[in-house]
Design a protein around this motif. Sequence first.
Motif, PDB file in Angstrom:
ATOM      1  N   GLY A  52       0.787  -1.230   0.000  1.00 31.51           N
ATOM      2  CA  GLY A  52       0.000   0.000   0.000  1.00 31.51           C
ATOM      3  C   GLY A  52       0.819   1.280   0.000  1.00 31.51           C
ATOM      4  O   GLY A  52       0.249   2.367   0.027  1.00 31.51           O
ATOM      5  N   GLN A  53       2.138   1.177  -0.032  1.00 35.49           N
ATOM      6  CA  GLN A  53       2.968   2.377  -0.079  1.00 35.49           C
ATOM      7  C   GLN A  53       2.699   3.096  -1.400  1.00 35.49           C
ATOM      8  O   GLN A  53       2.552   2.465  -2.440  1.00 35.49           O
ATOM      9  N   ILE A  54       2.641   4.428  -1.334  1.00 37.89           N
ATOM     10  CA  ILE A  54       2.448   5.226  -2.540  1.00 37.89           C
ATOM     11  C   ILE A  54       3.582   6.241  -2.618  1.00 37.89           C
ATOM     12  O   ILE A  54       3.830   6.989  -1.673  1.00 37.89           O
ATOM     13  N   TYR A  55       4.263   6.229  -3.763  1.00 36.46           N
ATOM     14  CA  TYR A  55       5.376   7.140  -4.003  1.00 36.46           C
ATOM     15  C   TYR A  55       5.018   8.016  -5.200  1.00 36.46           C
ATOM     16  O   TYR A  55       4.543   7.519  -6.220  1.00 36.46           O
ATOM     17  N   GLY A  56       5.246   9.308  -5.068  1.00 40.47           N
ATOM     18  CA  GLY A  56       5.007  10.234  -6.164  1.00 40.47           C
ATOM     19  C   GLY A  56       6.183  11.182  -6.302  1.00 40.47           C
ATOM     20  O   GLY A  56       7.024  11.288  -5.403  1.00 40.47           O
ATOM     21  N   GLY A  57       6.245  11.872  -7.429  1.00 40.84           N
ATOM     22  CA  GLY A  57       7.292  12.864  -7.647  1.00 40.84           C
ATOM     23  C   GLY A  57       8.681  12.286  -7.529  1.00 40.84           C
ATOM     24  O   GLY A  57       8.948  11.176  -7.992  1.00 40.84           O
ATOM     25  N   PRO A  58       9.602  13.010  -6.882  1.00 44.22           N
ATOM     26  CA  PRO A  58      10.992  12.557  -6.781  1.00 44.22           C
ATOM     27  C   PRO A  58      11.130  11.173  -6.144  1.00 44.22           C
ATOM     28  O   PRO A  58      11.924  10.359  -6.588  1.00 44.22           O
ATOM     29  N   ALA A  59      10.336  10.902  -5.115  1.00 43.03           N
ATOM     30  CA  ALA A  59      10.424   9.595  -4.449  1.00 43.03           C
ATOM     31  C   ALA A  59      10.078   8.468  -5.403  1.00 43.03           C
ATOM     32  O   ALA A  59      10.665   7.385  -5.342  1.00 43.03           O
ATOM     33  N   ALA A  60       9.136   8.688  -6.311  1.00 46.11           N
ATOM     34  CA  ALA A  60       8.758   7.656  -7.274  1.00 46.11           C
ATOM     35  C   ALA A  60       9.914   7.339  -8.216  1.00 46.11           C
ATOM     36  O   ALA A  60      10.182   6.171  -8.515  1.00 46.11           O
ATOM     37  N   TRP A  61      10.604   8.373  -8.697  1.00 46.03           N
ATOM     38  CA  TRP A  61      11.756   8.151  -9.575  1.00 46.03           C
ATOM     39  C   TRP A  61      12.834   7.367  -8.850  1.00 46.03           C
ATOM     40  O   TRP A  61      13.421   6.431  -9.386  1.00 46.03           O
ATOM     41  N   VAL A  62      13.095   7.738  -7.610  1.00 48.24           N
ATOM     42  CA  VAL A  62      14.149   7.076  -6.842  1.00 48.24           C
ATOM     43  C   VAL A  62      13.785   5.621  -6.559  1.00 48.24           C
ATOM     44  O   VAL A  62      14.622   4.725  -6.687  1.00 48.24           O
ATOM     45  N   VAL A  63      12.542   5.349  -6.208  1.00 44.87           N
ATOM     46  CA  VAL A  63      12.157   3.968  -5.901  1.00 44.87           C
ATOM     47  C   VAL A  63      12.197   3.092  -7.155  1.00 44.87           C
ATOM     48  O   VAL A  63      12.497   1.898  -7.073  1.00 44.87           O
ATOM     49  N   CYS A  64      11.946   3.665  -8.316  1.00 45.63           N
ATOM     50  CA  CYS A  64      12.096   2.898  -9.570  1.00 45.63           C
ATOM     51  C   CYS A  64      13.540   2.438  -9.735  1.00 45.63           C
ATOM     52  O   CYS A  64      13.802   1.271 -10.061  1.00 45.63           O
ATOM     53  N   LEU A  65      14.487   3.338  -9.497  1.00 45.27           N
ATOM     54  CA  LEU A  65      15.904   2.977  -9.591  1.00 45.27           C
ATOM     55  C   LEU A  65      16.305   2.000  -8.487  1.00 45.27           C
ATOM     56  O   LEU A  65      17.101   1.079  -8.708  1.00 45.27           O
ATOM     57  N   TRP A  66      15.729   2.177  -7.304  1.00 44.99           N
ATOM     58  CA  TRP A  66      16.014   1.305  -6.162  1.00 44.99           C
ATOM     59  C   TRP A  66      15.650  -0.151  -6.472  1.00 44.99           C
ATOM     60  O   TRP A  66      16.300  -1.080  -5.993  1.00 44.99           O
ATOM     61  N   ALA A  67      14.645  -0.349  -7.300  1.00 47.14           N
ATOM     62  CA  ALA A  67      14.193  -1.702  -7.641  1.00 47.14           C
ATOM     63  C   ALA A  67      15.142  -2.418  -8.601  1.00 47.14           C
ATOM     64  O   ALA A  67      15.030  -3.630  -8.785  1.00 47.14           O
ATOM     65  N   LEU A  68      16.084  -1.681  -9.197  1.00 45.09           N
ATOM     66  CA  LEU A  68      16.963  -2.244 -10.219  1.00 45.09           C
ATOM     67  C   LEU A  68      18.334  -2.599  -9.639  1.00 45.09           C
ATOM     68  O   LEU A  68      18.923  -1.814  -8.889  1.00 45.09           O
ATOM     69  N   ALA A  69      18.830  -3.774 -10.005  1.00 39.45           N
ATOM     70  CA  ALA A  69      20.105  -4.260  -9.459  1.00 39.45           C
ATOM     71  C   ALA A  69      21.247  -3.273  -9.698  1.00 39.45           C
ATOM     72  O   ALA A  69      21.990  -2.940  -8.776  1.00 39.45           O
ATOM     73  N   GLU A  70      21.384  -2.796 -10.916  1.00 38.75           N
ATOM     74  CA  GLU A  70      22.512  -1.938 -11.253  1.00 38.75           C
ATOM     75  C   GLU A  70      22.405  -0.535 -10.646  1.00 38.75           C
ATOM     76  O   GLU A  70      23.417   0.146 -10.450  1.00 38.75           O
ATOM     77  N   TYR A  71      21.198  -0.092 -10.335  1.00 32.52           N
ATOM     78  CA  TYR A  71      20.995   1.296  -9.919  1.00 32.52           C
ATOM     79  C   TYR A  71      20.639   1.471  -8.446  1.00 32.52           C
ATOM     80  O   TYR A  71      20.470   2.598  -7.992  1.00 32.52           O
ATOM     81  N   ARG A  72      20.542   0.392  -7.683  1.00 36.98           N
ATOM     82  CA  ARG A  72      20.187   0.543  -6.270  1.00 36.98           C
ATOM     83  C   ARG A  72      21.178   1.424  -5.516  1.00 36.98           C
ATOM     84  O   ARG A  72      20.757   2.316  -4.768  1.00 36.98           O
ATOM     85  N   PRO A  73      22.491   1.246  -5.671  1.00 32.79           N
ATOM     86  CA  PRO A  73      23.410   2.147  -4.945  1.00 32.79           C
ATOM     87  C   PRO A  73      23.188   3.621  -5.325  1.00 32.79           C
ATOM     88  O   PRO A  73      23.219   4.503  -4.466  1.00 32.79           O
ATOM     89  N   LYS A  74      22.944   3.883  -6.593  1.00 28.87           N
ATOM     90  CA  LYS A  74      22.684   5.260  -7.033  1.00 28.87           C
ATOM     91  C   LYS A  74      21.389   5.776  -6.409  1.00 28.87           C
ATOM     92  O   LYS A  74      21.306   6.938  -6.002  1.00 28.87           O
ATOM     93  N   ALA A  75      20.377   4.920  -6.315  1.00 31.32           N
ATOM     94  CA  ALA A  75      19.102   5.331  -5.702  1.00 31.32           C
ATOM     95  C   ALA A  75      19.303   5.717  -4.242  1.00 31.32           C
ATOM     96  O   ALA A  75      18.720   6.708  -3.774  1.00 31.32           O
ATOM     97  N   HIS A  76      20.125   4.963  -3.530  1.00 31.16           N
ATOM     98  CA  HIS A  76      20.394   5.316  -2.125  1.00 31.16           C
ATOM     99  C   HIS A  76      21.034   6.702  -2.047  1.00 31.16           C
ATOM    100  O   HIS A  76      20.666   7.508  -1.191  1.00 31.16           O
ATOM    101  N   TRP A  77      21.960   6.987  -2.951  1.00 32.65           N
ATOM    102  CA  TRP A  77      22.593   8.306  -2.951  1.00 32.65           C
ATOM    103  C   TRP A  77      21.602   9.396  -3.356  1.00 32.65           C
ATOM    104  O   TRP A  77      21.567  10.476  -2.754  1.00 32.65           O
ATOM    105  N   LEU A  78      20.770   9.127  -4.365  1.00 28.28           N
ATOM    106  CA  LEU A  78      19.788  10.125  -4.809  1.00 28.28           C
ATOM    107  C   LEU A  78      18.769  10.452  -3.724  1.00 28.28           C
ATOM    108  O   LEU A  78      18.177  11.533  -3.728  1.00 28.28           O
TER     109      LEU A  78
END
Length: 140
Positions: free
Chosen positions: A69-95
């Motif tokens: 039930g978590q809902i992400y919008g705006g900047p958080a939505a972009w970051v969580v999309c990257l967080w879901a990806l193996a190659e981009y999770r470290p970048k998502a943590h920094w973003l």
Amino acid sequence: MSRLPVSRLTILYDAQCSLCVHLRNWLLRQRKLVPLALVPAGSAEARRRFPALDHDRTLREITVIGDKGQIYGGPAAWVVCLWALAEYRPKAHWLATPAGAPFVRVTMLAAAKYREATTAGAAVGAGVPVPCDDRCAAPG
């Protein structure tokens, strides 16, 4: 406030936007740490799955919904999309940090400008007037 783990994400994207469709296809090609379902925003499927959402807003702003039930919008939505990806999770943590936040904002503004230009350009080329319904507005 309890933090619920995310084990699946649904991304609502604008199927009428060439940039959004391109990013959808890119996401599908990436190796995922969290399964993603990509559903056109405002579609019958999106309305069936998430009846309580403001579906007009999901057409203006990327929306990601977690399986708990978590809902992400705006900047958080972009970051969580990257967080879901193996190659981009470290970048998502920094973003997600104060140091990375300006980069997310600039990227969102650039995407909004591109959407505005391509939406207006496609409609003008077709001879159709484009009353902007805020779908292409830059985030606040």
